[in-house]
Design an enzyme around this catalytic site. Structure first.
Site, PDB file in Angstrom:
ATOM      1  CG  HIS A 146      -5.495  -1.971   9.007  1.00 23.43           C
ATOM      2  ND1 HIS A 146      -5.649  -0.664   8.918  1.00 23.43           N
ATOM      3  CD2 HIS A 146      -4.030  -2.422   9.139  1.00 23.43           C
ATOM      4  CE1 HIS A 146      -4.408  -0.410   9.166  1.00 23.43           C
ATOM      5  NE2 HIS A 146      -3.639  -1.145   9.555  1.00 23.43           N
ATOM      6  CG  ASP A 155      -0.194  -0.541   2.285  1.00 20.55           C
ATOM      7  OD1 ASP A 155       0.932  -0.545   2.577  1.00 20.55           O
ATOM      8  OD2 ASP A 155      -0.981  -0.866   3.465  1.00 20.55           O
ATOM      9  CD  GLU A 163      -8.327   1.020   7.813  1.00 21.56           C
ATOM     10  OE1 GLU A 163      -8.292   0.127   8.394  1.00 21.56           O
ATOM     11  OE2 GLU A 163      -7.799   2.212   7.917  1.00 21.56           O
ATOM     12  CG  ASN A 204      -8.276  -1.367  12.012  1.00 19.18           C
ATOM     13  OD1 ASN A 204      -7.517  -2.043  11.595  1.00 19.18           O
ATOM     14  ND2 ASN A 204      -9.040  -0.083  11.214  1.00 19.18           N
TER      15      ASN A 204
HETATM   16  P1  PGA Z   1       2.519  -1.639  12.578  1.00 17.01           P
HETATM   17  O1  PGA Z   1       1.246  -1.584  11.645  1.00 17.01           O
HETATM   18  O2  PGA Z   1       3.445  -2.936  12.140  1.00 17.01           O
HETATM   19  O3  PGA Z   1       3.193  -0.439  12.807  1.00 17.01           O
HETATM   20  O4  PGA Z   1       1.856  -2.255  14.050  1.00 17.01           O
HETATM   21  C1  PGA Z   1       0.543  -2.711  11.021  1.00 17.01           C
HETATM   22  C2  PGA Z   1      -0.379  -2.375  10.462  1.00 17.01           C
HETATM   23  O5  PGA Z   1      -1.031  -1.241  10.609  1.00 17.01           O
HETATM   24  O6  PGA Z   1      -0.794  -3.221   9.340  1.00 17.01           O
END
Ligand code: PGA
Length: 241
Positions: free
Chosen positions: A138, A67, A143, A136
Site C-alpha cells: 500500500h 492519510d 490498499e 502489502n
Molecule cells: P512504516 O509504514 O513506515 O511504518 O513501515 C509504511 C506504510 O505502511 O506505508
C-alpha cells in the site's frame, strides 16, 4: 526509475531530507506531500536539525499529508495529525494554516474527501511526494485492490494493515478500521515522487512492487508508470531487487 542504495536507515533518511531541503531552497513556497509511519521519522529529525541550525526556512512551505485514521481526533497520540505535529511541525517554523491532514473526525467522510481534493487543487498540486510502502504494497492507505482510486477516498483497512499498526495501540481492537487517504491518481500527479524503504521485512514487497508486474493489487507497483520515480532504500530493503 532511479534507485538509490543507502547503506542504512540513517543514510536513507539523509538522502530524503536533502531532497526535501533542496526543493524548499529552490522554491520556498513549495507543496510537500508528506507521509507518516516509522520510515520517514529519521528524515523529519534531520529536517528539524537543519531548521534549528538556521539552514532551512519553512515559513512559506505548504504540506499535505497522505492519510488519516477515521475516528481519531487530532490530539489522539496515534492520529497522523499528532504524528506530524510531534515529529515535525512543532519543531519548525511552518505556518499551522499551511499544514493539511485529512480530518478523521469529519461528520461526513465523503464531504471531507472532496474538501481535501479541493485543498490540493487550490495549492496547485504537490511538488514533492514522500512515500513509505506497506508490507502489502500500500501507498498512503491505498490498499491492494482491483481498481485504481483517483482522488481522496474512504478505505477499509486490510487485516494485514491493522495487524501491522497494532504495535502502536494498546490492542489490535483499538486500531481504527477505516481511514481517509489521498488517491493514487493524486499521488501520481505529484511533480516528483520518492519512495523510501528500510529493513529486511520490506525486501519481498520491494521486489514485488519494483520488479514484478504493475498492477493495482500491488499499489506501489503503479508508481513505475512514472519513469522519473525515485526509490531510496537501505541495503536490507533492496536486497531482493
Ligand atoms: P512504516 O509504514 O513506515 O511504518 O513501515 C509504511 C506504510 O505502511 O506505508
Amino acid at each position: 526509475m532511479k534507485v538509490y542504495l543507502a547503506e542504512d536507515y540513517q543514510e536513507m533518511s539523509r538522502f530524503a531530507a536533502n531532497l526535501i531541503a533542496s526543493r524548499v531552497a529552490l522554491r520556498p513556497e513549495c507543496v510537500l506531500g508528506l507521509a507518516t509511519g516509522s520510515t520517514p521519522v529519521g528524515t523529519y529529525e534531520l529536517l528539524v536539525e537543519q531548521h534549528k541550525s538556521g539552514k532551512l526556512d519553512f515559513s512559506k512551505v505548504k504540506t499535505v499529508n497522505l492519510d488519516e485514521y477515521v475516528g481519531l481526533p487530532a490530539d489522539h497520540d496515534q492520529s497522523y495529525r499528532y504524528f506530524m505535529q510531534t515529529n515535525l511541525f512543532d519543531h519548525i517554523n511552518i505556518d499551522p494554516a499551511n499544514t493539511h491532514v485529512p480530518n478523521g473526525m469529519a461528520e461526513d467522510p465523503a464531504v471531507e474527501c472532496a474538501r481535501y481534493d479541493q485543498v490540493i487543487d487550490e495549492l496547485g498540486g504537490i511538488d514533492l511526494q514522500i512515500l513509505g510502502i506497506g508490507h502489502n504494497g500500500h501507498i498512503g492507505f491505498n490498499e491492494p485492490s482491483d481498481t485504481v482510486p483517483m482522488g481522496t477516498h474512504l478505505v477499509d483497512l486490510t487485516q494485514r494493515t491493522i495487524q501491522a499498526n497494532a504495535r502502536f495501540f494498546a490492542s489490535e481492537a483499538e486500531v481504527p478500521k477505516q481511514a481517509i487517504t489521498m488517491g493514487i491518481g493524486t499521488i501520481m500527479s505529484a511533480r516528483q515522487i520518492v519512495v523510501m524503504a528500510s529493513g529486511a521485512d520490506k525486501a519481498d514487497i520491494i521486489k514485488a512492487a519494483f520488479a514484478g508486474p504493475v498492477m493495482p493489487q500491488v499499489p506501489a507497483s503503479l508508481l513505475r508508470l512514472r519513469s522519473d520515480l525515485i526509490l531510496v532504500g537501505d541495503r536490507a530493503a533492496l536486497s531482493k531487487l
